[in-house]
Write a protein that holds these residues in place. Structure first.
Motif, mmCIF file in Angstrom:
data_model
loop_
_atom_site.group_PDB
_atom_site.id
_atom_site.type_symbol
_atom_site.label_atom_id
_atom_site.label_comp_id
_atom_site.label_asym_id
_atom_site.label_seq_id
_atom_site.Cartn_x
_atom_site.Cartn_y
_atom_site.Cartn_z
ATOM 1 N N ILE A 145 -7.293 6.583 -4.320
ATOM 2 C CA ILE A 145 -7.354 5.638 -4.256
ATOM 3 C C ILE A 145 -6.407 4.233 -5.142
ATOM 4 C CG2 ILE A 145 -7.861 3.665 -2.803
ATOM 5 C CD1 ILE A 145 -10.020 5.192 -1.198
ATOM 6 N N TRP A 146 -7.520 3.891 -6.227
ATOM 7 C CA TRP A 146 -6.919 3.076 -7.050
ATOM 8 C C TRP A 146 -5.634 3.640 -7.601
ATOM 9 C CZ3 TRP A 146 -8.110 -2.442 -7.954
ATOM 10 C CH2 TRP A 146 -8.404 -2.470 -7.142
ATOM 11 N N TYR A 188 -3.168 5.764 -7.110
ATOM 12 C CA TYR A 188 -2.284 5.826 -6.343
ATOM 13 C C TYR A 188 -2.060 4.594 -5.897
ATOM 14 C CZ TYR A 188 0.320 7.467 -1.501
ATOM 15 O OH TYR A 188 0.808 7.641 -0.923
ATOM 16 N N SER A 189 -2.823 3.382 -5.752
ATOM 17 C CA SER A 189 -2.167 1.925 -5.200
ATOM 18 C C SER A 189 -1.573 1.939 -6.259
ATOM 19 C CB SER A 189 -3.507 1.157 -5.059
ATOM 20 O OG SER A 189 -4.016 1.796 -3.671
ATOM 21 N N TRP A 243 2.143 2.517 -6.930
ATOM 22 C CA TRP A 243 2.818 2.182 -6.474
ATOM 23 C C TRP A 243 3.171 0.757 -6.444
ATOM 24 C CZ3 TRP A 243 6.669 4.926 -3.342
ATOM 25 C CH2 TRP A 243 6.696 5.884 -2.770
ATOM 26 N N SER A 244 2.234 0.157 -6.077
ATOM 27 C CA SER A 244 2.580 -1.131 -7.099
ATOM 28 C C SER A 244 3.042 -1.299 -8.129
ATOM 29 C CB SER A 244 1.387 -2.230 -7.210
ATOM 30 O OG SER A 244 0.342 -1.476 -7.920
ATOM 31 N N CYS A 260 2.953 5.213 2.434
ATOM 32 C CA CYS A 260 1.876 3.590 2.091
ATOM 33 C C CYS A 260 1.915 3.477 3.864
ATOM 34 C CB CYS A 260 2.506 2.411 1.233
ATOM 35 S SG CYS A 260 2.249 3.207 -0.276
ATOM 36 N N TRP A 305 -1.709 -5.312 9.526
ATOM 37 C CA TRP A 305 -0.517 -4.106 8.639
ATOM 38 C C TRP A 305 0.978 -3.883 9.342
ATOM 39 C CZ3 TRP A 305 0.235 -5.673 3.615
ATOM 40 C CH2 TRP A 305 -0.588 -5.914 2.714
ATOM 41 N N THR A 334 -8.746 -7.507 5.324
ATOM 42 C CA THR A 334 -9.921 -6.688 4.409
ATOM 43 C C THR A 334 -10.942 -8.008 4.462
ATOM 44 O OG1 THR A 334 -9.398 -8.389 2.394
ATOM 45 C CG2 THR A 334 -8.524 -5.710 2.826
#
Length: 276
Positions: free
Chosen positions: A29-30, A32-33, A36-37, A78, A136, A170
C-alpha cells in the motif's frame, strides 16, 4: 481495496491471514501510494495550489498531454481499479455468506460462531469502505470536472468543503470500530484503564515524595511468626486493655499505667448501664 481483498480471502477461500501477510500488504500500500504521489515530483504532472489557495494538489486543469495522461491514469489506478476490486470481493463475500446461511445443518456451534464473526467483520469493512467512497468520490468528481474545463462553474467554497470532506475520511474509521467491533471496544477499555491506573500511581508516588517517604516501596508484613507483634488481653473491673508488643516479658502493670502515652496500648472502657 486491500481490506476487501483480505475479507475475500478469509470468507470465500477460507484461508488464514497471518502477520507476515499483513505486513506485506501494508508495504505494498505504501509503495503504491508513494509511486503515484511521487510521480509529480519527478516531472510527470506537478503540484499546484487549488482554487481555495489553502492547499496543494495535482494540476488538474493542465492541457499538457503528459499532465493529462497522469490524471487519467491516476483516476484509473486510484479510483476505478480499487472500486472494481471492492465490488468484486464483496459481491463474492455476500454470495458466500448467503450460501452459508442456507445451510441448515451446521455441524458445530464453533462453526456457527465463525460464520457470524466473519459476517459481522464483512459488514464493518463494507461500511468503512462505503464511508471512504462517500468522502472521496465527490472530490474525485470535482477534480474530473476541472480536467474537462468546468473550472469556471466551481467556487472556492465548494472546493474547500469537498477537500476537507475527503481528507477527513480516515477519522471515521475509529468511530466505526467503536460501534461495530466488540474486540476493539474491549481493547480500548483496557488501554484507558491501564493509563488511568498509571496516572493514579504517579499521583500517589508524588504525594508520597511530598510527605518525605520513600516512594514505590510497598508495605510488606513480616513472614516470620516470631517477628509478629504479640497481643495480650487483660480484663479489669473498669476496662479491657489490649497490649500490642514484641516483648513477651513486658510487665502488664507498668504498661497499663502508661497506656495514655503508649500507642501500643489500647484501653476499652465498657459502656455504663442505663441504671448508672
Amino acid at each position: 481495496a486491500v481490506l476487501a481483498y483480505e475479507r475475500y480471502i478469509r470468507v470465500v477461500n477460507a484461508k488464514a491471514i497471518d502477520f507476515s501477510w499483513v505486513w506485506r500488504a501494508i508495504t505494498y500500500i505504501w509503495l503504491y501510494s508513494l509511486a503515484w504521489s511521487g510521480a509529480p515530483l519527478v516531472g510527470w504532472n506537478k503540484y499546484s495550489l487549488e482554487l481555495h489557495k489553502l492547499g496543494c494538489s495535482v494540476n488538474w486543469d493542465s492541457r499538457n498531454p503528459s499532465d493529462t495522461s497522469y490524471v487519467l491514469l491516476l483516476f484509473l489506478g486510484c479510483l476505478l481499479v480499487p472500486v472494481g476490486v471492492i465490488a468484486y470481493c464483496y459481491g463474492n463475500i455476500l454470495y458466500s455468506i448467503r450460501m452459508l446461511r442456507n445451510i441448515q445443518d451446521l455441524q458445530s456451534v464453533r462453526l456457527a460462531k465463525i460464520v457470524t464473526y466473519e459476517k459481522n467483520m464483512a459488514k464493518m469493512c463494507f461500511f468503512m469502505i462505503t464511508i471512504f467512497l462517500f468522502c472521496w468520490v465527490p472530490y474525485a468528481m470535482l477534480s474530473f470536472m476541472l480536467v474537462y474545463g468546468y473550472a469556471s462553474k466551481i467556487t472556492p467554497t465548494v472546493t474547500i468543503i469537498l477537500s476537507l470532506l475527503a481528507k477527513s475520511s480516515t477519522a471515521y474509521n475509529h468511530i466505526i470500530y467503536l460501534f461495530m467491533s466488540r474486540k476493539y471496544r474491549w481493547c480500548l477499555m483496557q488501554l484507558l484503564c491501564s493509563r488511568l491506573m498509571r496516572i493514579k500511581w504517579i499521583i500517589k508516588d508524588h504525594a508520597v515524595r511530598v510527605r518525605g517517604e520513600k516512594p514505590g516501596k510497598p508495605i510488606v508484613l513480616s513472614e516470620k511468626v516470631a517477628e509478629r507483634p504479640k497481643k495480650r488481653v487483660t480484663f479489669s473491673s473498669s476496662s479491657i486493655i489490649f497490649i500490642i508488643t514484641s516483648d513477651e516479658t513486658q510487665d502488664m502493670d507498668s504498661t497499663a499505667d502508661d497506656n495514655s502515652t503508649n500507642p501500643n496500648v489500647i484501653q476499652v472502657r465498657p459502656l455504663k448501664s442505663e441504671r448508672a
